[in-house]
Design a protein around this motif. Structure first.
Motif, PDB file in Angstrom:
ATOM      1  N   GLU A 180      -9.807  13.070  16.182  1.00 39.40           N
ATOM      2  CA  GLU A 180      -9.007  12.028  16.829  1.00 39.40           C
ATOM      3  C   GLU A 180      -9.285  12.097  18.320  1.00 39.40           C
ATOM      4  O   GLU A 180      -9.233  13.164  18.929  1.00 39.40           O
ATOM      5  N   ILE A 181      -9.597  10.954  18.925  1.00 38.48           N
ATOM      6  CA  ILE A 181     -10.161  10.954  20.280  1.00 38.48           C
ATOM      7  C   ILE A 181      -9.234  11.587  21.317  1.00 38.48           C
ATOM      8  O   ILE A 181      -9.688  12.313  22.209  1.00 38.48           O
ATOM      9  N   LEU A 182      -7.923  11.370  21.216  1.00 40.73           N
ATOM     10  CA  LEU A 182      -7.008  11.962  22.186  1.00 40.73           C
ATOM     11  C   LEU A 182      -6.971  13.479  22.052  1.00 40.73           C
ATOM     12  O   LEU A 182      -6.901  14.199  23.056  1.00 40.73           O
ATOM     13  N   ALA A 183      -7.041  13.963  20.810  1.00 36.26           N
ATOM     14  CA  ALA A 183      -7.062  15.410  20.591  1.00 36.26           C
ATOM     15  C   ALA A 183      -8.351  16.023  21.124  1.00 36.26           C
ATOM     16  O   ALA A 183      -8.351  17.145  21.652  1.00 36.26           O
ATOM     17  N   VAL A 184      -9.454  15.297  21.010  1.00 37.53           N
ATOM     18  CA  VAL A 184     -10.745  15.780  21.508  1.00 37.53           C
ATOM     19  C   VAL A 184     -10.760  15.806  23.032  1.00 37.53           C
ATOM     20  O   VAL A 184     -11.243  16.762  23.653  1.00 37.53           O
ATOM     21  N   LEU A 185     -10.218  14.772  23.663  1.00 34.34           N
ATOM     22  CA  LEU A 185     -10.221  14.696  25.129  1.00 34.34           C
ATOM     23  C   LEU A 185      -9.428  15.843  25.758  1.00 34.34           C
ATOM     24  O   LEU A 185      -9.734  16.265  26.877  1.00 34.34           O
ATOM     25  N   LYS A 186      -8.435  16.358  25.055  1.00 31.53           N
ATOM     26  CA  LYS A 186      -7.645  17.471  25.578  1.00 31.53           C
ATOM     27  C   LYS A 186      -8.488  18.727  25.760  1.00 31.53           C
ATOM     28  O   LYS A 186      -8.116  19.628  26.522  1.00 31.53           O
ATOM     29  N   LEU A 187      -9.627  18.810  25.066  1.00 33.75           N
ATOM     30  CA  LEU A 187     -10.474  20.001  25.135  1.00 33.75           C
ATOM     31  C   LEU A 187     -11.522  19.923  26.240  1.00 33.75           C
ATOM     32  O   LEU A 187     -12.233  20.900  26.480  1.00 33.75           O
ATOM     33  N   ALA A 188     -11.639  18.775  26.882  1.00 38.69           N
ATOM     34  CA  ALA A 188     -12.661  18.606  27.929  1.00 38.69           C
ATOM     35  C   ALA A 188     -12.301  19.446  29.152  1.00 38.69           C
ATOM     36  O   ALA A 188     -11.134  19.514  29.559  1.00 38.69           O
ATOM     37  N   CYS A 189     -13.301  20.102  29.737  1.00 34.76           N
ATOM     38  CA  CYS A 189     -13.062  20.899  30.945  1.00 34.76           C
ATOM     39  C   CYS A 189     -13.537  20.118  32.166  1.00 34.76           C
ATOM     40  O   CYS A 189     -14.335  20.599  32.973  1.00 34.76           O
ATOM     41  N   ALA A 190     -13.068  18.865  32.254  1.00 31.40           N
ATOM     42  CA  ALA A 190     -13.402  17.992  33.378  1.00 31.40           C
ATOM     43  C   ALA A 190     -12.319  16.925  33.479  1.00 31.40           C
ATOM     44  O   ALA A 190     -11.470  16.784  32.583  1.00 31.40           O
ATOM     45  N   ASP A 191     -12.345  16.192  34.553  1.00 34.78           N
ATOM     46  CA  ASP A 191     -11.370  15.129  34.767  1.00 34.78           C
ATOM     47  C   ASP A 191     -11.588  14.009  33.739  1.00 34.78           C
ATOM     48  O   ASP A 191     -12.706  13.508  33.588  1.00 34.78           O
ATOM     49  N   ILE A 192     -10.516  13.631  33.032  1.00 31.80           N
ATOM     50  CA  ILE A 192     -10.638  12.580  32.007  1.00 31.80           C
ATOM     51  C   ILE A 192      -9.931  11.292  32.428  1.00 31.80           C
ATOM     52  O   ILE A 192      -9.631  10.439  31.586  1.00 31.80           O
ATOM     53  N   SER A 193      -9.671  11.143  33.728  1.00 32.49           N
ATOM     54  CA  SER A 193      -8.939   9.959  34.202  1.00 32.49           C
ATOM     55  C   SER A 193      -9.689   8.665  33.882  1.00 32.49           C
ATOM     56  O   SER A 193      -9.072   7.649  33.549  1.00 32.49           O
ATOM     57  N   ILE A 194     -11.031   8.698  33.970  1.00 31.72           N
ATOM     58  CA  ILE A 194     -11.820   7.503  33.639  1.00 31.72           C
ATOM     59  C   ILE A 194     -11.635   7.139  32.171  1.00 31.72           C
ATOM     60  O   ILE A 194     -11.479   5.963  31.816  1.00 31.72           O
ATOM     61  N   ASN A 195     -11.625   8.147  31.307  1.00 27.43           N
ATOM     62  CA  ASN A 195     -11.422   7.912  29.876  1.00 27.43           C
ATOM     63  C   ASN A 195     -10.040   7.320  29.598  1.00 27.43           C
ATOM     64  O   ASN A 195      -9.895   6.399  28.793  1.00 27.43           O
ATOM     65  N   VAL A 196      -9.035   7.872  30.282  1.00 24.89           N
ATOM     66  CA  VAL A 196      -7.663   7.396  30.086  1.00 24.89           C
ATOM     67  C   VAL A 196      -7.523   5.947  30.535  1.00 24.89           C
ATOM     68  O   VAL A 196      -6.913   5.113  29.842  1.00 24.89           O
ATOM     69  N   ILE A 197      -8.106   5.638  31.698  1.00 26.03           N
ATOM     70  CA  ILE A 197      -8.044   4.257  32.213  1.00 26.03           C
ATOM     71  C   ILE A 197      -8.780   3.307  31.278  1.00 26.03           C
ATOM     72  O   ILE A 197      -8.290   2.216  30.945  1.00 26.03           O
ATOM     73  N   SER A 198      -9.958   3.722  30.831  1.00 23.53           N
ATOM     74  CA  SER A 198     -10.761   2.882  29.938  1.00 23.53           C
ATOM     75  C   SER A 198     -10.028   2.612  28.626  1.00 23.53           C
ATOM     76  O   SER A 198     -10.010   1.477  28.126  1.00 23.53           O
ATOM     77  N   MET A 199      -9.404   3.652  28.068  1.00 25.65           N
ATOM     78  CA  MET A 199      -8.662   3.477  26.827  1.00 25.65           C
ATOM     79  C   MET A 199      -7.411   2.633  27.050  1.00 25.65           C
ATOM     80  O   MET A 199      -7.006   1.860  26.170  1.00 25.65           O
ATOM     81  N   GLY A 200      -6.799   2.753  28.215  1.00 25.48           N
ATOM     82  CA  GLY A 200      -5.630   1.920  28.536  1.00 25.48           C
ATOM     83  C   GLY A 200      -5.990   0.450  28.580  1.00 25.48           C
ATOM     84  O   GLY A 200      -5.266  -0.408  28.045  1.00 25.48           O
ATOM     85  N   VAL A 201      -7.125   0.146  29.220  1.00 18.90           N
ATOM     86  CA  VAL A 201      -7.597  -1.241  29.280  1.00 18.90           C
ATOM     87  C   VAL A 201      -7.919  -1.756  27.874  1.00 18.90           C
ATOM     88  O   VAL A 201      -7.569  -2.883  27.505  1.00 18.90           O
ATOM     89  N   ALA A 202      -8.584  -0.892  27.085  1.00 15.77           N
ATOM     90  CA  ALA A 202      -8.930  -1.279  25.706  1.00 15.77           C
ATOM     91  C   ALA A 202      -7.680  -1.531  24.869  1.00 15.77           C
ATOM     92  O   ALA A 202      -7.643  -2.463  24.060  1.00 15.77           O
TER      93      ALA A 202
END
Length: 317
Positions: A180-202
């Protein structure tokens, strides 16, 4: 592989119900049964919409697409879930995880668009019946369906492309049954703000816009139905869109329930909520696709007749 001084994970471990071994066997039976019902129910709907010439209309063409989508959506994740219930070590490769995320995300976005297009079909059929053959001709409704698949796939490609570019290091345990993409993003060792914004727009485009479009369509549909003088006429008009409306309410209602419920601040409560969230997400992934063919079969007399005809032909062949 290495990025700087950090080792990058080559795969992930799916936690699932590893800490609840007794539940795994029980849920394996439940989910397997529901998956078989999904394959059978949606498979039959696809067959009748293809084989029965009376169902060669825009509404049933969209319904066939919805059934095929539900099969694809569940097949992208449920076999992995079932395997995880029986396998002690629940691992998945990085590429396998990316593919599973892509398919699930694409199918979810496509269904949102497809439900909106089905609402438009019902709007034209009820509010502008004389223009329906022109507005919803084959030259129109086939590209509409294709565009929903293209839009869902393009959105998923963007989201997953952004996700796989992130460095994943250290902990590689996904607290979920699938990638599940949100569960996967929690494991990233980098800033995920771009991902969050992109998913918010989507989410605004693929959840918000279709909801507004469907709601607006049904405001006009209900207003038109209420102006029909006879009770029989009103009942007949509403019966043509009641199945779609029921599916929409279940689909979006479940999403709203999953993401709008309050989060627990108590550590013990948070653990229980994690389990609850995983199970709700799991059953959401199978419940809606399982109910869709049942709803359309029970609430649509044309589908019921077509299914009975198909079954009788197979039984007496």
């Amino acid at each position: 592989m290495e990025v700087g001084n950090q080792s990058v994970v080559a795969g992930f471990v799916l936690l699932g119900l590893s800490d609840q071994p007794k539940l795994e066997k029980m849920f394996f039976a439940f989910i397997l049964l529901m998956y078989l019902v999904i394959l059978l129910g949606n498979g039959v709907l696809i067959l009748v919409t293809i084989l029965d010439s009376r169902l060669h209309t825009p509404m049933y063409f969209f319904l066939g697409n919805l059934s095929f989508l539900d099969i694809c959506y569940t097949t992208s994740s449920i076999p992995l879930v079932l395997d995880g219930f029986l396998t002690p070590k629940k691992t998945i490769s990085f590429s396998g995880c990316a593919m599973q995320m892509f398919l699930s995300f694409a199918m979810g976005a496509t269904e949102c668009v497809l439900l909106g297009m089905m609402a438009f079909d019902r709007y034209v059929a009820i509010c502008n019946p004389l223009r329906y053959p022109v507005v919803m001709s084959k030259a129109v409704y086939v590209p509409m369906a294709i565009s929903s698949w293209v839009a869902g796939g393009a959105n998923s490609l963007v989201q997953i492309s952004l996700a796989v570019q992130l460095p994943f290091c250290g902990d590689n345990v996904i607290n979920h049954f699938t990638c599940e993409i949100l569960a996967v993003l929690k494991l990233a060792c980098a800033d995920i703000s771009i991902n969050v914004i992109s998913m918010g727009v989507a989410n605004v485009i693929f959840l918000g816009v279709p909801v507004l479009f469907i709601s607006g369509s049904y405001v006009f549909i209900i207003a038109t139905i209420l102006r029909i003088p006879s009770a029989e006429g009103r009942k007949k008009a509403f019966s043509t869109c009641s199945a779609h409306l029921t599916v929409v309410v279940i689909f979006y209602g479940t999403i709203l329930f999953m993401y709008a419920k309050p989060k627990s601040k108590d550590p013990l409560g948070a653990d229980k909520q994690d389990l609850s969230d995983k199970l709700i997400s799991l059953f959401y992934g199978v419940l809606t696709p399982m109910l869709n063919p049942i709803i359309y079969s029970l609430r649509n007399k044309h589908v019921k007749v077509a299914v009975k005809t198909l079954v009788s032909q197979k039984c007496f062949a």
